[in-house]
Design a protein around this motif. Sequence first.
Motif, short mmCIF file in Angstrom:
data_model
loop_
_atom_site.label_atom_id
_atom_site.label_comp_id
_atom_site.label_asym_id
_atom_site.label_seq_id
_atom_site.Cartn_x
_atom_site.Cartn_y
_atom_site.Cartn_z
N TYR A 402 -38.58 -31.14 -25.86
CA TYR A 402 -38.63 -32.38 -26.14
C TYR A 402 -39.18 -33.11 -24.77
O TYR A 402 -40.35 -33.56 -24.68
CB TYR A 402 -37.44 -33.38 -26.59
N ASP A 403 -38.44 -32.83 -23.73
CA ASP A 403 -38.83 -33.32 -22.50
C ASP A 403 -40.04 -32.45 -22.06
O ASP A 403 -41.05 -33.22 -21.13
CB ASP A 403 -37.67 -33.00 -21.46
N GLN A 404 -40.22 -31.28 -22.25
CA GLN A 404 -41.50 -30.54 -21.92
C GLN A 404 -42.70 -31.29 -22.34
O GLN A 404 -43.73 -31.35 -21.91
CB GLN A 404 -41.16 -29.24 -22.17
N ILE A 405 -42.62 -31.51 -23.82
CA ILE A 405 -43.91 -32.12 -24.52
C ILE A 405 -44.27 -33.43 -24.04
O ILE A 405 -45.32 -33.69 -23.58
CB ILE A 405 -43.49 -32.23 -25.97
N VAL A 406 -42.99 -34.10 -23.59
CA VAL A 406 -43.28 -35.44 -23.12
C VAL A 406 -44.03 -35.40 -21.90
O VAL A 406 -45.05 -35.95 -21.63
CB VAL A 406 -42.01 -36.21 -22.79
N SER A 407 -43.78 -34.54 -20.85
CA SER A 407 -44.15 -34.45 -19.43
C SER A 407 -45.70 -33.68 -19.46
O SER A 407 -46.64 -34.33 -19.06
CB SER A 407 -43.42 -33.25 -18.77
N ALA A 408 -45.88 -33.02 -20.51
CA ALA A 408 -47.07 -32.36 -20.68
C ALA A 408 -48.11 -33.18 -21.14
O ALA A 408 -49.32 -33.09 -20.50
CB ALA A 408 -47.13 -30.97 -21.73
N LEU A 409 -47.87 -33.99 -22.19
CA LEU A 409 -48.68 -34.97 -22.64
C LEU A 409 -48.99 -36.10 -21.83
O LEU A 409 -50.08 -37.00 -21.87
CB LEU A 409 -48.29 -35.48 -24.15
N GLN A 410 -48.05 -36.65 -21.04
CA GLN A 410 -48.29 -37.59 -20.00
C GLN A 410 -49.21 -37.05 -18.86
O GLN A 410 -50.13 -38.05 -18.64
CB GLN A 410 -46.88 -37.97 -18.99
N SER A 411 -49.59 -35.72 -18.64
CA SER A 411 -50.17 -35.38 -17.84
C SER A 411 -51.68 -35.38 -18.61
O SER A 411 -52.76 -35.63 -17.82
CB SER A 411 -50.14 -34.00 -17.27
#
Length: 440
Positions: A402-411
């Motif tokens: 969950y946190d990894q997807i959030v961070s990746a898509l923020q980029s």
Amino acid sequence: MKRTITAGALAAALALPLTLTACSGGGGGGGSDDATANADGKTLTIWDYESDDSAMGQAWAKAIEIFKEKHPGVTVKTESQTFEQIQKNAKIILTGDDVPDVMEYNKGNATAGQLASQGLLTPLTDVVKDRGWDKKVTGSIATTAQYDENGLMGAGDWYGIPNYGEYVTVYYNKDLFKKYGVAVPTTLDQFTAALATFKAAGVTPLNPAGAEYPLGQLWYQLALTKADRSWIDSYQLFKGDLDWQGEQLTSATDTISDWTKKGYIPKNSAGLTAEDMGTSFISGKYPIMVSGSWWFGRLVNEAKFDWGQFQFPGSNFALGSSGNLWVVPQNAKNKGLAEDFIDITLSDEVQNVLGQKGGLPIAGDASTITDAKTKTFTEQFQKLVSDDSLAFYPDWPVAGFYDQIVSALQSVVNGSKSTSDVLSQLQKQYESGKDDLLNG
């Protein structure tokens, strides 16, 4: 009255040792006998994260009312927490002795599955059979209730009970669609054209908040426009190799980037929460919101404009599944009372409250729903279930995703990483988590 867990209690919970002791799930027994040594039989403690005015919140209130009538000597304590609190802290909190008797928890490999594999949840298989819950929780809805020894959903013991469904849909502001001459789209090209029409008129069409789940759900829904069931099974259940640079995820990531550059998605969305998204749509600022059925009740109660919903165009699949699970922590003191409460949530009386309020009951009768909008909403979900078109959620496969997807898509929204780099980053994290899950 619900009360939020206090800062002191949460701090104390977070001070617990970080080492998790994995306990054996046994033969799927669990049930009330496991906790009799510590049970007082006089208190039922419930944790959930539904707002009081949501369909689920209203149904749980009815369930508590019925429970109190059936257990006049029992005090019911409810603690309202946020999704984020439970998502981040459940593993730590549940290692202690001060745990709820029953709690709402997210379903999937990375959440309920992980807790089950670590021995933090009570296996309910025998209870399910004894109480006949498996006659109400069936088919794809039951997939998220069962987990094997590795925490993979769909097989093994029952560790939770859902009593409602959920899915992601497209909510739209009918007044704004009419004002700008936009028709309800039936293809992805038409949907994209609608976004362009709004933007040309000076209206930003979407606000898929990137600080929490909404942007990731839009990304996964875009991938589903090019997916079939075998791709979904590869992504979610590891049934085959997943091509992270294939057209499904590449196209979805490119589209998020393109829509941001064209102004269909606000550039500040990377820092916005789901609540920001929902309240801005409810205020009438944005014409479109791609999100879940959990917003339905608030729209009914708070939106002052004419609104509707339609299935995301260009896809045979939608994000969705059973709703969240009622789980019984292994260290719960009053498991028998917890079972009684779960049983009540599956009763006709509570299920019909869910139906009338737009909560997508799994054991309710849709014919009893009188509101046309709610009935349409429920029937759309029933069709998704009957067509086997629910595709779960993007963060489910592995722990921490969950946190990894959030961070990746923020980029992606910020323009700081290319599509290829984002997908390579996610693949590395996904494969590492998969290896831990299957071989750890």
